[in-house]
Motif scaffolding. Structure first.
Motif, PDB file in Angstrom:
ATOM      1  N   PRO A   4      23.575  -1.147  -9.190  1.00 56.46           N
ATOM      2  CA  PRO A   4      22.596  -1.048  -8.103  1.00 56.46           C
ATOM      3  C   PRO A   4      23.182  -0.372  -6.867  1.00 56.46           C
ATOM      4  CG  PRO A   4      23.483  -3.258  -8.192  1.00 56.46           C
ATOM      5  CD  PRO A   4      24.105  -2.504  -9.330  1.00 56.46           C
ATOM      6  N   GLN A   5      22.267   0.025  -6.000  1.00 54.01           N
ATOM      7  CA  GLN A   5      22.668   0.718  -4.772  1.00 54.01           C
ATOM      8  C   GLN A   5      23.424  -0.213  -3.824  1.00 54.01           C
ATOM      9  OE1 GLN A   5      19.296   2.585  -2.968  1.00 54.01           O
ATOM     10  NE2 GLN A   5      20.419   3.321  -1.219  1.00 54.01           N
ATOM     11  N   GLU A   6      22.879  -1.425  -3.671  1.00 57.53           N
ATOM     12  CA  GLU A   6      23.527  -2.380  -2.764  1.00 57.53           C
ATOM     13  C   GLU A   6      24.677  -3.063  -3.495  1.00 57.53           C
ATOM     14  OE1 GLU A   6      22.241  -2.558   0.223  1.00 57.53           O
ATOM     15  OE2 GLU A   6      20.381  -1.469  -0.209  1.00 57.53           O
ATOM     16  N   PRO A  51      16.087  12.559  -0.343  1.00 59.59           N
ATOM     17  CA  PRO A  51      16.404  11.911   0.917  1.00 59.59           C
ATOM     18  C   PRO A  51      16.060  10.419   0.888  1.00 59.59           C
ATOM     19  CG  PRO A  51      14.337  13.088   1.124  1.00 59.59           C
ATOM     20  CD  PRO A  51      14.861  13.369  -0.253  1.00 59.59           C
ATOM     21  N   ASN A  52      16.380   9.703   1.935  1.00 58.16           N
ATOM     22  CA  ASN A  52      16.054   8.279   2.027  1.00 58.16           C
ATOM     23  C   ASN A  52      14.559   8.064   1.812  1.00 58.16           C
ATOM     24  OD1 ASN A  52      18.450   8.134   4.589  1.00 58.16           O
ATOM     25  ND2 ASN A  52      18.593   7.011   2.678  1.00 58.16           N
ATOM     26  N   GLY A  53      14.262   7.084   1.031  1.00 60.67           N
ATOM     27  CA  GLY A  53      12.859   6.727   0.843  1.00 60.67           C
ATOM     28  C   GLY A  53      12.116   7.629  -0.122  1.00 60.67           C
ATOM     29  N   ALA A  54      12.844   8.489  -0.826  1.00 60.46           N
ATOM     30  CA  ALA A  54      12.184   9.442  -1.728  1.00 60.46           C
ATOM     31  C   ALA A  54      11.545   8.745  -2.931  1.00 60.46           C
ATOM     32  CB  ALA A  54      13.191  10.477  -2.217  1.00 60.46           C
ATOM     33  N   GLY A  55      12.141   7.627  -3.328  1.00 67.31           N
ATOM     34  CA  GLY A  55      11.606   6.912  -4.489  1.00 67.31           C
ATOM     35  C   GLY A  55      12.592   6.844  -5.641  1.00 67.31           C
ATOM     36  N   LYS A  56      13.840   7.202  -5.393  1.00 70.84           N
ATOM     37  CA  LYS A  56      14.855   7.208  -6.452  1.00 70.84           C
ATOM     38  C   LYS A  56      15.083   5.800  -6.996  1.00 70.84           C
ATOM     39  CE  LYS A  56      17.980   8.859  -3.593  1.00 70.84           C
ATOM     40  NZ  LYS A  56      17.219   8.984  -2.348  1.00 70.84           N
ATOM     41  N   THR A  57      15.329   4.875  -6.070  1.00 69.48           N
ATOM     42  CA  THR A  57      15.600   3.509  -6.499  1.00 69.48           C
ATOM     43  C   THR A  57      14.372   2.916  -7.191  1.00 69.48           C
ATOM     44  OG1 THR A  57      17.187   3.238  -4.718  1.00 69.48           O
ATOM     45  CG2 THR A  57      16.345   1.230  -5.722  1.00 69.48           C
ATOM     46  N   THR A  58      13.211   3.245  -6.673  1.00 70.93           N
ATOM     47  CA  THR A  58      11.987   2.734  -7.296  1.00 70.93           C
ATOM     48  C   THR A  58      11.885   3.199  -8.737  1.00 70.93           C
ATOM     49  OG1 THR A  58      10.892   2.784  -5.144  1.00 70.93           O
ATOM     50  CG2 THR A  58       9.475   2.654  -7.081  1.00 70.93           C
ATOM     51  N   LEU A  59      12.144   4.471  -8.962  1.00 70.40           N
ATOM     52  CA  LEU A  59      12.078   5.025 -10.324  1.00 70.40           C
ATOM     53  C   LEU A  59      13.044   4.297 -11.253  1.00 70.40           C
ATOM     54  CD1 LEU A  59      11.083   7.136 -12.328  1.00 70.40           C
ATOM     55  CD2 LEU A  59      12.786   8.719 -11.445  1.00 70.40           C
ATOM     56  N   ASP A  65      23.023   3.973  -9.072  1.00 68.45           N
ATOM     57  CA  ASP A  65      22.227   4.251  -7.880  1.00 68.45           C
ATOM     58  C   ASP A  65      23.175   4.462  -6.698  1.00 68.45           C
ATOM     59  OD1 ASP A  65      20.125   4.656  -6.219  1.00 68.45           O
ATOM     60  OD2 ASP A  65      19.141   2.735  -6.598  1.00 68.45           O
ATOM     61  N   GLU A  66      23.330   5.696  -6.329  1.00 64.46           N
ATOM     62  CA  GLU A  66      24.243   6.099  -5.261  1.00 64.46           C
ATOM     63  C   GLU A  66      25.646   5.512  -5.424  1.00 64.46           C
ATOM     64  OE1 GLU A  66      22.542   6.126  -1.323  1.00 64.46           O
ATOM     65  OE2 GLU A  66      20.594   6.510  -2.251  1.00 64.46           O
ATOM     66  N   PRO A  67      26.313   5.943  -6.485  1.00 59.20           N
ATOM     67  CA  PRO A  67      27.628   5.369  -6.771  1.00 59.20           C
ATOM     68  C   PRO A  67      28.671   5.728  -5.723  1.00 59.20           C
ATOM     69  CG  PRO A  67      27.192   7.234  -8.217  1.00 59.20           C
ATOM     70  CD  PRO A  67      25.924   6.954  -7.486  1.00 59.20           C
ATOM     71  N   GLY A  98       0.802  -1.225   0.000  1.00 63.30           N
ATOM     72  CA  GLY A  98       0.000   0.000   0.000  1.00 63.30           C
ATOM     73  C   GLY A  98       0.832   1.271   0.000  1.00 63.30           C
ATOM     74  N   HIS A  99       2.154   1.104   0.143  1.00 64.92           N
ATOM     75  CA  HIS A  99       3.009   2.293   0.176  1.00 64.92           C
ATOM     76  C   HIS A  99       3.096   2.932  -1.214  1.00 64.92           C
ATOM     77  CE1 HIS A  99       6.229   4.750   1.861  1.00 64.92           C
ATOM     78  NE2 HIS A  99       6.697   4.741   0.637  1.00 64.92           N
ATOM     79  N   VAL A 100       2.824   4.243  -1.247  1.00 64.12           N
ATOM     80  CA  VAL A 100       2.908   4.946  -2.527  1.00 64.12           C
ATOM     81  C   VAL A 100       4.328   5.472  -2.691  1.00 64.12           C
ATOM     82  CG1 VAL A 100       2.023   6.837  -3.920  1.00 64.12           C
ATOM     83  CG2 VAL A 100       0.488   5.590  -2.389  1.00 64.12           C
ATOM     84  N   THR A 155      21.755  10.501  -5.727  1.00 63.26           N
ATOM     85  CA  THR A 155      22.662  10.873  -4.656  1.00 63.26           C
ATOM     86  C   THR A 155      21.903  11.589  -3.548  1.00 63.26           C
ATOM     87  OG1 THR A 155      24.629  12.156  -4.096  1.00 63.26           O
ATOM     88  CG2 THR A 155      23.265  13.012  -5.870  1.00 63.26           C
ATOM     89  N   HIS A 156      22.498  11.588  -2.368  1.00 62.36           N
ATOM     90  CA  HIS A 156      21.947  12.355  -1.249  1.00 62.36           C
ATOM     91  C   HIS A 156      22.654  13.700  -1.140  1.00 62.36           C
ATOM     92  CE1 HIS A 156      20.929   8.284   0.732  1.00 62.36           C
ATOM     93  NE2 HIS A 156      19.900   8.749   0.080  1.00 62.36           N
ATOM     94  N   TYR A 157      23.762  13.818  -1.864  1.00 66.75           N
ATOM     95  CA  TYR A 157      24.617  14.976  -1.654  1.00 66.75           C
ATOM     96  C   TYR A 157      24.438  16.044  -2.717  1.00 66.75           C
ATOM     97  CZ  TYR A 157      26.848  11.228   0.946  1.00 66.75           C
ATOM     98  OH  TYR A 157      27.074  10.163   1.759  1.00 66.75           O
TER      99      TYR A 157
HETATM  100  N1  LIG Z   1       9.568  -3.821  -2.117  1.00 66.29           N
HETATM  101  C1  LIG Z   1       9.009  -2.815  -1.431  1.00 66.29           C
HETATM  102  N2  LIG Z   1       7.851  -2.985  -0.785  1.00 66.29           N
HETATM  103  C2  LIG Z   1       7.277  -1.976  -0.108  1.00 66.29           C
HETATM  104  N3  LIG Z   1       7.778  -0.744  -0.008  1.00 66.29           N
HETATM  105  C3  LIG Z   1       8.937  -0.505  -0.629  1.00 66.29           C
HETATM  106  C4  LIG Z   1       9.613  -1.520  -1.377  1.00 66.29           C
HETATM  107  N4  LIG Z   1      10.743  -0.988  -1.886  1.00 66.29           N
HETATM  108  C5  LIG Z   1      10.773   0.290  -1.479  1.00 66.29           C
HETATM  109  N5  LIG Z   1       9.697   0.589  -0.726  1.00 66.29           N
HETATM  110  C6  LIG Z   1       9.364   1.877  -0.134  1.00 66.29           C
HETATM  111  O1  LIG Z   1       9.227   2.836  -1.159  1.00 66.29           O
HETATM  112  C7  LIG Z   1       9.800   4.069  -0.769  1.00 66.29           C
HETATM  113  C8  LIG Z   1      10.828   4.510  -1.775  1.00 66.29           C
HETATM  114  O2  LIG Z   1      11.918   3.628  -1.733  1.00 66.29           O
HETATM  115  P1  LIG Z   1      13.199   3.814  -2.626  1.00 66.29           P
HETATM  116  O3  LIG Z   1      14.091   2.667  -2.372  1.00 66.29           O
HETATM  117  O4  LIG Z   1      12.769   4.065  -4.014  1.00 66.29           O
HETATM  118  O5  LIG Z   1      13.829   5.146  -2.025  1.00 66.29           O
HETATM  119  P2  LIG Z   1      15.207   5.832  -2.345  1.00 66.29           P
HETATM  120  O6  LIG Z   1      14.907   7.209  -2.789  1.00 66.29           O
HETATM  121  O7  LIG Z   1      16.015   4.998  -3.250  1.00 66.29           O
HETATM  122  O8  LIG Z   1      15.867   5.883  -0.904  1.00 66.29           O
HETATM  123  P3  LIG Z   1      17.403   5.711  -0.469  1.00 66.29           P
HETATM  124  O9  LIG Z   1      18.008   7.054  -0.655  1.00 66.29           O
HETATM  125  O10 LIG Z   1      17.296   5.362   0.956  1.00 66.29           O
HETATM  126  O11 LIG Z   1      17.994   4.659  -1.303  1.00 66.29           O
HETATM  127  C9  LIG Z   1      10.376   3.861   0.626  1.00 66.29           C
HETATM  128  O12 LIG Z   1       9.481   4.366   1.557  1.00 66.29           O
HETATM  129  C10 LIG Z   1      10.479   2.368   0.752  1.00 66.29           C
HETATM  130  O13 LIG Z   1      10.276   1.981   2.084  1.00 66.29           O
END
Ligand SMILES: Nc1ncnc2c1ncn2[C@@H]1O[C@H](COP(=O)(O)OP(=O)(O)OP(=O)(O)O)[C@@H](O)[C@H]1O
Ligand SMILES: [Mg+2]
Lengths: 308, 253
Positions: free
Chosen positions: A84-86, A39-47, A159-161, A17-19, A191-193
């Motif tokens: 990838p980030q990790e 910032p953390n959790g912004a959605g960068k990796t998701t994009l 992703d965050e090189p 349900g997380h947007v 990046t965060h910076y």
């Molecule tokens: N597989 C998943 N299931 C549910 N929620 C997720 C999943 N992956 C990421 N999220 C959530 O989606 C949001 C965005 O995550 P994302 O990894 O895209 O952030 P980010 O900008 O890359 O952050 P960071 O800088 O910490 O890497 C976060 O709130 C995260 O908790």
């Protein structure tokens, strides 16, 4: 010029349900370096994950090089390299093997000479037969870059090189990125910076809470983001700012005990010396001084507020 | 078709085997030898012939099946689970490969490996007991079909499992009992009548029966049914895998 990546109206809601992305529109031009700041959790990796095919979008569409990422996944994915980030690497892989594996996986015929060249470019050649698990974090990051470059991609996602990378390696990383851009690769990095975005990006996108707040030319954005504040605590409270200080654009606190001066650290003269002299001639006595850089968080808040 | 991708997946999966070659080859040889010492020589010498076949020889197909099933499942499930576990699956998900190509790479490698192990067991068995294979082609067909079907099944487990425990769960709780109770070491006709009926619900019975027929021309159920059961199982696995990839089950958010 036509964009090489075109993201339109992209939304992502995870199964819990997380947007994570809200109606993102973004065009990326061939040959540019785009930094996604957030910032953390912004959605960068998701994009990034959606564009690369690791996560599926909830709605909206993405095209890469004119092909849709779902219906034309073979063409789009073949164009893209992803770091990838990790630091995810197999436990038993050896450097050269894992890079050749990536090349094959992306449908390219084996080319030991090319793989060797990639390893040399990333200063990994000495380690070509090492097991990746014994390498240092920075070396692992390079191996991941080598894997991403193994199939000669036209687009590279990083992703965050430089997360967890020391100063020297960070410089190296920037060097590598510039060299790649010079060879015509389009680069998207997260990046965060702010300073990192400033150092290497042509354009910067700011993303927070799943929203792409702004995408703009770096210099333009830095002018907006790069503010610093000087907080001046006064011995005696003032009721209003003296006219002689008007040109400094000071803001006083409600109780009149503190005034705040905002300046741009990047400009040649920050105006602090002038300000201090004027304060003195205005007869104000200073109790304390401190400076604060507007944090990313604050900048985001500002950006959100300033949105029409 | 991305043949390069199939090739590297297959090659790297086989390479992983090669890195543990001693263990991969030695363990089936040792365990088979132990079975023959215990069942063949020690116990088997007191058991009369089963349907005209000496006991030591009679258990060869069952022994092979036991290893084939466990090895196929273990190899394939580990092969796909491990990248999921370490996160390296990101690369496969982001590569221009289709589900089918991934499947051929992983399942092909796992099946090849268990096929090799099956042949090693057969060769080892040849040292202990006299062996004659009545229908080598059928034997080969059963062998290959079994390896592929159960590698496919292992692949499904590898995608389904969310941790190492679950990875072991099905082989341990389902497959091993089914194989042991499926007539690996006895003929179904040796059971009391009630159990003979119950046993027919065990799919492994059909596998072992058919495989044994290709060796000795003796079987618990008819060969046609055996073959049909394997194909049915293969089809079921294929449909399940197809569904998994289509929905991105456990692979894609
Ligand atoms: N597989 C998943 N299931 C549910 N929620 C997720 C999943 N992956 C990421 N999220 C959530 O989606 C949001 C965005 O995550 P994302 O990894 O895209 O952030 P980010 O900008 O890359 O952050 P960071 O800088 O910490 O890497 C976060 O709130 C995260 O908790
Ligand atoms: Mg991230």
């Amino acid at each position: 010029m036509k964009p090489i990546i075109s993201v339109s109206d992209l939304c992502k809601t995870y199964s819990d349900g997380h947007v994570a992305l809200k109606r993102v529109d973004l065009d990326i031009m061939p040959g540019e370096i785009l930094a996604l700041l957030g910032p953390n959790g912004a959605g960068k990796t998701t994009l990034i994950s959606i564009i690369c095919g690791i996560v599926s979008a909830s709605s909206g569409s993405v095209s890469v090089g004119g092909h849709d990422i779902v219906s034309g996944y073979r063409s789009t994915r073949a164009m893209i390299g992803l770091v990838p980030q990790e630091l995810t690497l197999g436990a038993f892989d050896r450097v050269r093997n894992t890079v050749s594996f990536s090349r094959g996986l992306f449908g390219k015929k084996p080319d030991p000479a090319y793989v060797e060249q990639v390893l040399r470019d990333l200063s990994l050649f000495d380690k070509k037969d090492s097991e990746v698990r014994i390498l240092s974090g920075g070396m692992k990051r390079r191996v991941l870059i080598a894997k991403a470059l193994s199939h000669e991609p036209r687009i590279l996602f990083l992703d965050e090189p430089t997360a967890g990378v020391d100063v020297e390696l960070r410089q190296d990383m920037w060097q590598i990125i510039r060299r790649l851009r010079d060879s015509g690769v389009t680069i998207i990095l997260t990046t965060h910076y702010i300073d990192e975005a400033e150092e290497i990006a042509d354009r910067v996108g700011v993303i927070n809470n799943g929203e792409l707040l702004v995408v703009d030319d770096k210099l333009e954005l830095m002018r907006k983001l790069g503010k610093k504040e000087l907080h001046i605590e006064l011995r005696e409270p003032i009721t209003r700012i003296p006219d002689s200080l008007a040109r400094h654009g000071l803001v006083s606190s409600p109780d009149g005990r503190e005034v705040t001066y905002t300046y741009d650290i990047r400009s040649d003269s920050t105006g602090i010396t002038d300000l201090l002299q004027d304060l003195k001639s205005a007869g104000l006595t200073l109790k304390d001084l401190n400076t604060a850089q507007s944090s990313l968080e604050e900048i985001f808040v500002n950006l959100v507020k300033n949105k029409p | 078709m991305n043949f390069c991708a199939i090739r590297v997946i297959y090659k790297f999966e086989m390479l992983r085997t090669w890195n543990t070659i001693l263990q991969s080859v030695l363990s089936p040889v040792i365990s088979t030898s132990l079975y023959f010492v215990v069942f063949g020589a020690a116990i088997g010498s007191r058991i009369e012939q089963i349907e005209g076949v000496s006991y030591g020889t009679f258990i060869v197909p069952g022994l092979m099946m036991l290893s084939l099933l466990t090895q196929s499942i273990a190899n394939a499930s580990f092969g796909i689970f491990f990248p999921r576990f370490t996160g390296t699956i990101y690369e496969i998900m982001s590569a221009p490969v289709s589900a089918f190509e991934i499947l051929v790479g992983y399942v092909g490698a796992a099946a090849t490996k268990s096929l090799i192990i099956g042949l090693i067991i057969l060769a080892t068995a040849g040292f202990f007991v006299p062996l004659e294979i009545a229908h080598p082609v059928w034997m080969g067909a059963f062998l290959v079909l079994t390896c592929i079907s159960f590698a496919l099944f292992g692949f499904i487990i590898g995608i389904w499992a969310s941790n190492f425990e679950k990875l072991q769960l099905i082989p341990l709780l389902v497959i091993t009992p089914l194989v042991f109770l499926g007539g690996s070491f006895y003929s179904v006709s040796m059971l009391p009548p009630a159990w003979q009926t119950i046993t027919l619900f065990n799919p492994v019975v059909y596998l072992i029966s058919g495989f044994r027929w290709s060796f000795f021309e003796v079987s618990d159920v008819s060969v046609g049914i055996s073959l049909m059961m394997i194909c049915l199982f293969l089809a079921a696995c294929l449909i399940l895998v197809w569904w998994m990839f289509k929905t991105g089950y456990r692979l894609k958010e």
